[in-house]
Scaffold this motif. Structure first.
Motif, mmCIF file in Angstrom:
data_model
loop_
_atom_site.group_PDB
_atom_site.id
_atom_site.type_symbol
_atom_site.label_atom_id
_atom_site.label_comp_id
_atom_site.label_asym_id
_atom_site.label_seq_id
_atom_site.Cartn_x
_atom_site.Cartn_y
_atom_site.Cartn_z
ATOM 1 N N ASN A 84 -35.841 20.498 43.390
ATOM 2 C CA ASN A 84 -34.652 20.881 44.159
ATOM 3 C C ASN A 84 -34.630 22.365 44.454
ATOM 4 O O ASN A 84 -34.309 22.794 45.560
ATOM 5 N N HIS A 114 -35.438 15.868 47.161
ATOM 6 C CA HIS A 114 -35.230 14.892 46.096
ATOM 7 C C HIS A 114 -36.424 13.963 45.925
ATOM 8 O O HIS A 114 -36.536 13.317 44.886
ATOM 9 N N SER A 130 -31.515 16.090 50.773
ATOM 10 C CA SER A 130 -30.200 15.531 51.072
ATOM 11 C C SER A 130 -29.254 16.553 51.688
ATOM 12 O O SER A 130 -28.223 16.186 52.244
ATOM 13 N N HIS A 173 -32.767 10.944 50.360
ATOM 14 C CA HIS A 173 -33.059 10.992 48.927
ATOM 15 C C HIS A 173 -34.418 10.415 48.550
ATOM 16 O O HIS A 173 -34.917 10.714 47.470
ATOM 17 N N GLY A 188 -31.280 7.233 52.595
ATOM 18 C CA GLY A 188 -30.290 8.308 52.513
ATOM 19 C C GLY A 188 -28.896 7.735 52.604
ATOM 20 O O GLY A 188 -28.646 6.603 52.146
ATOM 21 N N THR A 219 -24.526 6.057 49.109
ATOM 22 C CA THR A 219 -25.710 6.906 49.222
ATOM 23 C C THR A 219 -26.909 6.237 48.577
ATOM 24 O O THR A 219 -26.878 5.904 47.385
ATOM 25 N N HIS A 221 -30.322 6.255 46.777
ATOM 26 C CA HIS A 221 -30.921 7.259 45.900
ATOM 27 C C HIS A 221 -32.430 7.141 45.785
ATOM 28 O O HIS A 221 -33.142 8.135 45.919
ATOM 29 N N LYS A 276 -31.001 6.253 39.075
ATOM 30 C CA LYS A 276 -31.767 7.297 39.755
ATOM 31 C C LYS A 276 -33.169 6.843 40.132
ATOM 32 O O LYS A 276 -33.769 7.381 41.064
#
Length: 328
Positions: A84, A114, A130, A173, A188, A219, A221, A276
């Motif tokens: 990031n 990401h 993102s 993402h 995304g 969203t 991920h 995640k």
């Protein structure tokens, strides 16, 4: 390496039976800011990992967010990875050679990358951010996909994102190269997308064409292959107020009669809120990183179906991936 998805207009790829239930799993661990490798045969992941690489202590390398092992023709086996970052210029992407841990390519990436992928046969590195930085530490809504494309086959990608191909995608993402169907998949905000590569006479990538979308609430991920079938998995964040939260499976579908792509009707596998990463090993074992709350994006645990979870005390695991090697 990414999946044995069904080829366009052809039969599904036949997978060999798993030779063992002991596989290697690679994680990004943000407490030490390392890529780490462990065996799924053990539940105690304390101690020195079987393989690890530490990100440089710079602002663009903060918060490693993805790592995938890929085989290359010219650079041996590599870990494509991204972070990031906390710099006003963006985060970072790189290829780290497995054998000597040398960084053989790296570039600053706009926004907060990401996810990362490498397009086999073209040598391009793809990132998904993102958000987009506008100046200093200020952010604007949006984000997108960046392709760092070598100018010649066998070369390394450019190191400046000013020379990359950019496609807007709010909340991007996840990215995954489907080598069987030659599709770039991305996820995304509210969408899963499939892109075809646009190439010139020299087979160099010059752009992307959107060929299919799957919409949902929330969203998206993560986006990963199922190594035990022809499906792909995607995760959607959100609490009970979002009806589409959880872990889902689908697959790209090609209609030979119309020459068009679509996604199969999605099926929810797990009613989880903050997953995640999620995938399935060749023997069918599911594995995942599930965050405990909306405010926390990591866990010290990687979950496995059919057995106790693996724990590393003090770890901040963000993603877990199949290394693509069977232990011998």
């Amino acid at each position: 390496m990414t999946a044995g998805l069904a080829a366009a207009g052809g039969a599904a790829t036949v997978r060999p039976a798993a030779a063992s239930t002991d596989y290697l799993v690679v994680v990004v661990e943000q407490a030490a800011n390392q890529i780490q490798r462990f065996s799924n045969a053990t539940t105690d992941w304390n101690g020195t990992p079987g393989w690890y690489w530490s990100a440089p202590a710079t602002d663009t390398w903060r918060l490693l967010s993805d790592a995938k092992r890929r085989v290359t023709a010219n650079w041996d086996d590599v870990l494509v990875c991204c972070a990031n970052g906390s710099s006003s210029t963006g985060g970072r992407a790189a290829m780290v050679r497995e054998s000597d841990k040398a960084v053989i390519w790296t570039a600053v990436v706009p926004g907060n990358p990401h996810s990362v992928e490498r397009i086999d046969g073209h040598g391009a590195v793809v990132t998904a951010s993102s958000k987009a930085r506008v100046f200093g530490d200020a952010y604007q809504s949006g984000g997108g996909i960046n392709l760092f494309v070598p100018s010649t086959h066998g070369g390394l990608p450019p190191t400046s994102y000013a020379d990359s191909i950019s496609v807007g995608f709010s909340g991007a993402h996840g990215v995954l190269w489907d080598d069987a169907n030659e599709l770039l998949l991305a996820i995304g905000d509210k969408e899963l997308r499939a892109y075809r590569l646009v190439t010139d006479a020299g087979d160099i990538i010059t752009g992307l064409t959107l060929v299919a979308t799957l919409t949902f609430s929330g969203t998206g991920h993560d986006l990963q292959p199922d190594y035990a079938s022809e499906d792909i998995f995607y995760t959607v964040g959100g609490d009970a107020t979002n009806p589409d939260h959880g872990v889902w499976k689908t697959r790209p579908v090609y209609d030979a009669a119309t020459g068009t792509w679509s996604f199969a009707a999605p099926a929810r596998l797990h009613d989880w809120y903050y997953t995640k990463s999620f995938s399935r090993l060749p023997d069918g074992t599911e594995f995942w990183v599930d965050a405990p709350s909306a405010a926390t994006w990591w866990n010290d645990t990687v979950g496995f179906s059919g057995r106790a979870d693996s724990v590393r005390t003090g770890a901040k695991f963000y993603k877990a991936r199949f290394w693509s090697h069977v232990l011998t």
